[in-house]
Design an enzyme around this catalytic site. Structure first.
Site, PDB file in Angstrom:
ATOM      1  N   ALA A 158       0.946  -1.067  -0.047  1.00 47.31           N
ATOM      2  CA  ALA A 158       0.053  -0.005   0.121  1.00 47.31           C
ATOM      3  C   ALA A 158       0.997   1.220   0.220  1.00 47.31           C
ATOM      4  O   ALA A 158       1.870   1.230   0.616  1.00 47.31           O
ATOM      5  CB  ALA A 158      -1.072   0.119   1.246  1.00 47.31           C
ATOM      6  N   LYS A 159       0.495   2.261  -0.884  1.00 42.27           N
ATOM      7  CA  LYS A 159       1.260   3.492  -0.932  1.00 42.27           C
ATOM      8  C   LYS A 159       0.584   4.370   0.006  1.00 42.27           C
ATOM      9  O   LYS A 159      -0.453   5.360  -0.300  1.00 42.27           O
ATOM     10  CB  LYS A 159       1.317   4.087  -2.464  1.00 42.27           C
ATOM     11  CG  LYS A 159       2.015   5.286  -2.374  1.00 42.27           C
ATOM     12  CD  LYS A 159       2.227   5.590  -4.009  1.00 42.27           C
ATOM     13  CE  LYS A 159       3.370   6.937  -4.066  1.00 42.27           C
ATOM     14  NZ  LYS A 159       4.733   6.605  -3.539  1.00 42.27           N
ATOM     15  N   ALA A 160       0.891   4.085   1.445  1.00 40.58           N
ATOM     16  CA  ALA A 160       0.227   4.662   2.478  1.00 40.58           C
ATOM     17  C   ALA A 160       1.025   5.868   2.992  1.00 40.58           C
ATOM     18  O   ALA A 160       2.231   5.932   3.045  1.00 40.58           O
ATOM     19  CB  ALA A 160      -0.025   3.851   3.625  1.00 40.58           C
TER      20      ALA A 160
END
Length: 315
Positions: A158-160
């Site tokens: 996830a590009k969190a």
């Protein structure tokens, strides 16, 4: 980086003024980092402005949100069109786009489910992330003392926003020690990625990049480079990379939406190859920029032309 304002930001389906894009200080995202985002480039091509791999970016945005149980109220097609409209409304020819999905003002506890999910899209002019000369001359980097989190702590697919607290530590340490960027290892000591870039090594004419299991983001530029290598008959594959392989590689480069394809001329003061951009890196760069500029045919369908107005409301 000094941010140059544009006129409009897309917010939950409508355009608002740049200065009106505000959130409450008690929004869930402020205390808990509950946001996912993307970085996307729009290139000034020979056929007009076009966004690079727009659909793939929007799908990854939705995937990141799904991992964190955030229900995005827009589908991929709507988000793609909104990005195209945003570039057009702001009269941009080349720019960087930042889609953000965040949990807004609602509950102040850790449980985020009573907080609204808001979607913002912004764009602005942004040059070369690691410097104007970096693409040609290469940059000096170090191996960071900060590791990437294990996959069962913070999901690295996830590009969190929360993941980038780790990235900030990597970047600040590198800059404090006189380097441009840092390379993170995973919890087992294998090479993972930069603070905001994937990494490739060239050894004996073959490219290697860490697998996603080494806490690497599934980079969209990373995927494009793998495709380009196959087009050019350059051997490429995923491989677990111990730290010492960095020092004896013939070439090493970062890649990503912001960094594009940036060669590394030294790592921990050890010269990589000849200490400058290598021939394979140069060849991949030339092909990448020929495709993103429109000088070569878009054989993979990677460019989404901004085109003519769609009739989207501007308010």
């Amino acid at each position: 980086m000094s941010l140059a304002k544009t006129d409009k930001i897309w917010c939950n389906g409508k355009f608002i003024a740049w200065d009106d894009a505000k959130i409450h200080v008690l929004s869930h995202v402020v205390s808990y980092g509950s946001a996912v985002f993307e970085g996307v480039r729009c290139y000034d091509t020979a056929q007009g402005p076009a966004i690079f791999r727009l659909r793939e970016h929007m799908q990854r945005l939705i995937n990141s949100a799904r991992i964190y149980r955030m229900e995005v109220p827009f589908d991929v097609e709507t988000l793609c069109q909104a990005n195209l409209d945003l570039v057009r409304v702001n009269k941009m020819t080349a720019c960087y786009l930042r889609p953000i999905v965040l949990r807004g003002y609602g509950d102040v506890g850790v449980d985020p489910r009573n907080c609204p999910v808001d979607v913002y899209l912004a764009c602005w002019e942004w040059g070369k992330y690691l410097g104007d000369e970096a693409l040609r001359e290469g940059v000096d980097v170090c191996v960071s003392s900060w590791n990437r989190p294990a996959p069962n702590t913070l999901p690295q697919m996830a590009k969190a926003a929360a993941n980038y607290m780790n990235s900030q530590l990597i970047k600040m340490e590198a800059k404090a020690n006189g380097y441009v960027e840092g390379i993170a290892l995973d919890v087992n000591g294998y090479v993972s990625e930069g603070s905001g870039e994937n990494i490739f090594l060239v050894s004996n004419g073959k490219l290697s990049t860490p697998p996603l299991g080494n806490s690497s983001l599934p980079g969209i530029t990373r995927d494009a480079i793998i495709t380009i290598c196959r087009d050019l008959d350059i051997p490429v594959g995923e491989q677990m990379i111990p730290r010492e392989m960095l020092y004896i590689a013939d070439e090493v480069f970062f890649c990503g939406t912001a960094a594009e394809i940036t060669p590394l001329r030294s790592i921990d003061r050890v010269k990589i190859g000849a200490g400058s951009r290598g021939p394979i890196t140069k060849r991949i760069q030339e092909e990448f920029f020929a495709l993103t500029s429109g000088r070569k045919a878009d054989r993979h369908g990677w460019l989404s032309p901004v085109g003519v107005p769609s009739g989207a409301a501007v308010r």
